[in-house]
Structure formats: structure tokens, C-alpha cells
Design a protein around this motif. Structure first.
Motif, mmCIF file in Angstrom:
data_model
loop_
_atom_site.group_PDB
_atom_site.id
_atom_site.type_symbol
_atom_site.label_atom_id
_atom_site.label_comp_id
_atom_site.label_asym_id
_atom_site.label_seq_id
_atom_site.Cartn_x
_atom_site.Cartn_y
_atom_site.Cartn_z
ATOM 1 N N LEU A 145 22.269 94.148 81.817
ATOM 2 C CA LEU A 145 22.205 93.384 83.066
ATOM 3 C C LEU A 145 23.353 92.383 83.141
ATOM 4 O O LEU A 145 24.057 92.295 84.156
ATOM 5 C CB LEU A 145 20.858 92.664 83.159
ATOM 6 C CG LEU A 145 20.614 91.785 84.384
ATOM 7 C CD1 LEU A 145 20.622 92.606 85.668
ATOM 8 C CD2 LEU A 145 19.283 91.036 84.242
ATOM 9 N N GLN A 146 23.563 91.634 82.066
ATOM 10 C CA GLN A 146 24.647 90.652 82.029
ATOM 11 C C GLN A 146 26.007 91.334 82.121
ATOM 12 O O GLN A 146 26.889 90.895 82.879
ATOM 13 C CB GLN A 146 24.567 89.837 80.733
ATOM 14 C CG GLN A 146 25.637 88.766 80.610
ATOM 15 C CD GLN A 146 25.364 87.566 81.485
ATOM 16 O OE1 GLN A 146 24.465 86.774 81.205
ATOM 17 N NE2 GLN A 146 26.128 87.406 82.557
ATOM 18 N N ARG A 147 26.179 92.425 81.383
ATOM 19 C CA ARG A 147 27.469 93.129 81.364
ATOM 20 C C ARG A 147 27.831 93.686 82.738
ATOM 21 O O ARG A 147 28.959 93.538 83.208
ATOM 22 C CB ARG A 147 27.415 94.256 80.333
ATOM 23 C CG ARG A 147 28.779 94.874 80.047
ATOM 24 C CD ARG A 147 28.674 96.037 79.073
ATOM 25 N NE ARG A 147 28.189 97.251 79.726
ATOM 26 C CZ ARG A 147 27.077 97.891 79.389
ATOM 27 N NH1 ARG A 147 26.302 97.420 78.417
ATOM 28 N NH2 ARG A 147 26.726 98.992 80.033
ATOM 29 N N LEU A 148 26.866 94.317 83.387
ATOM 30 C CA LEU A 148 27.139 94.910 84.699
ATOM 31 C C LEU A 148 27.342 93.837 85.765
ATOM 32 O O LEU A 148 28.169 93.998 86.675
ATOM 33 C CB LEU A 148 25.997 95.842 85.101
ATOM 34 C CG LEU A 148 25.822 97.090 84.234
ATOM 35 C CD1 LEU A 148 24.640 97.926 84.735
ATOM 36 C CD2 LEU A 148 27.088 97.938 84.214
ATOM 37 N N HIS A 149 26.605 92.743 85.653
ATOM 38 C CA HIS A 149 26.790 91.626 86.594
ATOM 39 C C HIS A 149 28.195 91.061 86.456
ATOM 40 O O HIS A 149 28.893 90.826 87.457
ATOM 41 C CB HIS A 149 25.736 90.548 86.326
ATOM 42 C CG HIS A 149 25.720 89.439 87.332
ATOM 43 N ND1 HIS A 149 26.530 88.335 87.220
ATOM 44 C CD2 HIS A 149 25.012 89.276 88.495
ATOM 45 C CE1 HIS A 149 26.308 87.525 88.251
ATOM 46 N NE2 HIS A 149 25.398 88.078 89.036
ATOM 47 N N GLU A 168 10.917 88.701 85.289
ATOM 48 C CA GLU A 168 12.192 89.245 85.774
ATOM 49 C C GLU A 168 12.996 88.177 86.514
ATOM 50 O O GLU A 168 14.229 88.173 86.451
ATOM 51 C CB GLU A 168 11.932 90.459 86.668
ATOM 52 C CG GLU A 168 11.409 91.665 85.898
ATOM 53 C CD GLU A 168 11.155 92.876 86.782
ATOM 54 O OE1 GLU A 168 11.450 92.808 87.995
ATOM 55 O OE2 GLU A 168 10.647 93.895 86.259
ATOM 56 N N MET A 169 12.315 87.270 87.209
ATOM 57 C CA MET A 169 13.006 86.154 87.862
ATOM 58 C C MET A 169 13.740 85.314 86.823
ATOM 59 O O MET A 169 14.906 84.929 87.011
ATOM 60 C CB MET A 169 12.006 85.286 88.634
ATOM 61 C CG MET A 169 12.611 84.061 89.290
ATOM 62 S SD MET A 169 13.559 84.447 90.780
ATOM 63 C CE MET A 169 12.214 84.723 91.953
ATOM 64 N N ASP A 170 13.081 85.023 85.708
ATOM 65 C CA ASP A 170 13.710 84.252 84.636
ATOM 66 C C ASP A 170 14.939 84.979 84.095
ATOM 67 O O ASP A 170 15.965 84.356 83.792
ATOM 68 C CB ASP A 170 12.716 84.008 83.504
ATOM 69 C CG ASP A 170 11.628 83.001 83.871
ATOM 70 O OD1 ASP A 170 11.822 82.247 84.839
ATOM 71 O OD2 ASP A 170 10.591 82.978 83.189
ATOM 72 N N ARG A 171 14.849 86.299 83.975
ATOM 73 C CA ARG A 171 15.982 87.085 83.477
ATOM 74 C C ARG A 171 17.151 87.058 84.461
ATOM 75 O O ARG A 171 18.315 86.989 84.054
ATOM 76 C CB ARG A 171 15.549 88.528 83.212
ATOM 77 C CG ARG A 171 14.556 88.677 82.061
ATOM 78 C CD ARG A 171 14.131 90.125 81.897
ATOM 79 N NE ARG A 171 15.277 90.964 81.579
ATOM 80 C CZ ARG A 171 15.336 92.278 81.759
ATOM 81 N NH1 ARG A 171 14.286 92.912 82.291
ATOM 82 N NH2 ARG A 171 16.407 92.960 81.440
ATOM 83 N N ALA A 172 16.845 87.083 85.750
ATOM 84 C CA ALA A 172 17.898 87.007 86.764
ATOM 85 C C ALA A 172 18.579 85.644 86.744
ATOM 86 O O ALA A 172 19.811 85.539 86.855
ATOM 87 C CB ALA A 172 17.315 87.287 88.145
ATOM 88 N N LEU A 173 17.791 84.602 86.590
ATOM 89 C CA LEU A 173 18.354 83.252 86.532
ATOM 90 C C LEU A 173 19.179 83.060 85.263
ATOM 91 O O LEU A 173 20.179 82.333 85.268
ATOM 92 C CB LEU A 173 17.229 82.216 86.604
ATOM 93 C CG LEU A 173 16.489 82.148 87.944
ATOM 94 C CD1 LEU A 173 15.252 81.263 87.826
ATOM 95 C CD2 LEU A 173 17.408 81.656 89.049
ATOM 96 N N ALA A 174 18.801 83.739 84.190
ATOM 97 C CA ALA A 174 19.518 83.619 82.918
ATOM 98 C C ALA A 174 20.947 84.149 83.006
ATOM 99 O O ALA A 174 21.822 83.706 82.257
ATOM 100 C CB ALA A 174 18.759 84.336 81.812
ATOM 101 N N ILE A 175 21.193 85.101 83.915
ATOM 102 C CA ILE A 175 22.570 85.607 84.089
ATOM 103 C C ILE A 175 23.272 84.894 85.241
ATOM 104 O O ILE A 175 24.362 85.279 85.648
ATOM 105 C CB ILE A 175 22.604 87.129 84.315
ATOM 106 C CG1 ILE A 175 21.920 87.518 85.634
ATOM 107 C CG2 ILE A 175 21.980 87.869 83.130
ATOM 108 C CD1 ILE A 175 22.252 88.918 86.093
ATOM 109 N N ASP A 176 22.627 83.844 85.770
ATOM 110 C CA ASP A 176 23.181 83.018 86.845
ATOM 111 C C ASP A 176 23.362 83.803 88.143
ATOM 112 O O ASP A 176 24.365 83.652 88.852
ATOM 113 C CB ASP A 176 24.516 82.387 86.418
ATOM 114 C CG ASP A 176 24.889 81.193 87.288
ATOM 115 O OD1 ASP A 176 23.978 80.560 87.855
ATOM 116 O OD2 ASP A 176 26.098 80.906 87.408
#
Length: 263
Positions: A145-149, A168-176
């Protein structure tokens, strides 16, 4: 095996095929599209991301004979903030050719809607004219997720990060992630409940420079008002617009005031 797992299994085979094709296409001549983030941030109304959608696993064929260019032009004329084009062929009957054709016909921001799991899909999306891509948290591990973002943003693309629950919201926020879409459809069962948007709004940091978007299951102005009341800046709408006898009337009925904005 869930519907999402079946889709991802097929998508991994598609990626292998894409990687076998030696195809170099210049992206430098693409016309610059407006920023979806800026459009949504500055608007006083709930904006509509209108989707070109022929079919889905849950609904079957929705509008198989629709010309994507004609549909996209109707969306643009009606005031869509962005046009989403499904490029998955197996389950949604879309293609990168659809995306490329629409890109030549309209000037709005353009979202490539697919189950992206590899950089080659991002390359193809950009080559076809997309200015925004979708990353689905449920389909990716944290590192991917981070790499593709990062890869997409470095390519100059905006990213809509899709979530379904608080984790999943927390994971999205973690990649800013700057644009976070709540899918009211559970991708494992394909059940839809717009209350998902209202629930996820409780976990969204509205005080930060991020945008909250509601996806799926928006059928009428009542649903749009619920999404706006929850704090959404936009809604992603496919099926109801694809089935509408008047795209303009249907789309404009969804452009309700944002929360806190008087009529």
C-alpha cells in the motif's frame, strides 16, 4: 473464497500478462487535468465522481451496450467533478481502452477504477490518461500500500485510498492518504449499507488537510444528504447514473450542500 479474493486471484494473472508485454508509451504529452483534491476542497456542495460501469459481480450486467465516451460527455456536461472508469475486464467488463477513449473526450479529472496491486497497472492507468488512481486497503498489505501510494504520487497522480472499517482507516492515515473513500459495499460479501459512511466519519480526522468521500450505494438525493451530513466532500456513484433516463437531472439532484453550508 470471497468475491474480493476471486478478483485478486484473477488480477495477479493479469499483472503477469502485463509484465510480459514490452510496451513503452510516453506520458509526457498528456494534457494536464485539474486537481480533484482542489476541486473537492474548494466546493461548497457535495461533488459527484460519476462512474462508467457496465457490470459488477453483485449486479451482473448493468448497461453493457453503453458507449463510454457518450456517457463521459454526459457526466461532464452535467457537472461531474471527476469521471471514474472501471478498467477491470473480467468482473466489470471495462478496459484501459475505455479509459483512453474517455481521456480524449473530456477535460475533468479522471479516475482509473481497478484493483491495483502492482506498479505496472499504475503505469497503464497513466498512459491511458488517468489523473487519479484507486488503491483499496483491503486488497493490499501495508508495505505494498505504501509503495504503490508513493509510486503513484511520484508519477504525478492523485490517489483515492479506499477503506471499509476503522482498522483500514488507520492504515490509510498511516500512509498519509489525502483522499480517503469509504466503500459502503463490503468487498468480501458485496453487501451495501450507507450507514458505513456515517460510522467511518467518527474515525476521520476532519481537522486535517484530508478529504472524506462516500462510495457505492448512493441512489438518490436522500442518500446524498446522508453522506453530506456525515462530512463527505464527494460521493462516487455508478449504478444509479448508469441506469438513469436523465443523467443530468440525476447527477444534479445529488449535488446537495456540504455539511454546514446553508441552502
Amino acid at each position: 473464497m470471497t468475491i474480493l479474493e476471486k478478483i485478486l486471484q484473477t488480477k495477479r494473472l493479469e499483472v503477469k500478462q502485463l509484465l510480459m508485454e514490452e510496451r513503452i508509451v510516453s506520458c509526457e504529452t498528456m494534457s494536464k487535468r485539474p486537481s480533484l483534491f482542489e476541486i473537492l476542497r474548494e466546493s461548497h456542495r457535495l461533488e459527484v465522481i460519476s462512474e462508467m460501469k457496465r457490470a459488477s459481480p453483485s449486479k451482473g450486467m448493468i448497461s453493457g451496450s453503453t458507449d463510454p465516451v457518450a456517457q463521459a460527455k454526459a457526466y461532464e456536461q452535467a457537472g461531474a467533478a471527476c469521471i471514474s472508469v472501471l478498467t477491470d475486464s473480467t468482473f466489470f467488463k471495462g478496459s484501459f481502452d475505455d479509459l483512453a477513449a474517455v481521456a480524449e473526450a473530456v477535460c475533468t479529472p479522471l479516475l482509473c477504477k481497478d484493483f491495483i496491486i502492482h506498479e505496472v497497472q499504475i503505469d497503464r492507468a497513466k498512459q491511458a490518461g488517468a489523473s487519479v488512481i484507486l488503491l483499496i486497503v483491503a486488497a493490499l498489505d501495508d508495505a505494498t500500500l505504501q509503495r504503490l501510494h508513493n509510486y503513484a504520487t511520484e508519477k504525478g497522480l492523485e490517489v483515492l485510498v479506499e477503506v471499509h472499517d476503522a482498522k483500514e482507516m488507520d492504515r490509510a492515515l498511516a500512509i498519509d492518504a489525502k483522499m480517503i473513500g469509504v466503500n459502503n459495499r463490503d468487498l468480501r460479501t458485496f453487501d451495501v449499507d450507507i450507514a458505513r459512511t456515517e460510522e467511518m466519519a467518527k474515525h476521520f480526522p476532519f481537522n486535517e488537510n484530508r478529504l472524506f468521500i462516500s462510495e457505492s450505494g448512493i441512489m438518490d438525493a436522500g442518500d446524498a444528504k446522508r453522506a453530506a451530513a456525515a462530512g463527505a466532500s464527494a460521493i462516487l456513484v455508478g449504478e444509479s447514473l448508469m441506469r438513469s433516463s436523465s443523467v443530468e437531472d440525476s447527477l444534479r439532484s445529488l449535488q446537495v450542500p456540504k455539511a454546514g453550508v446553508p441552502l
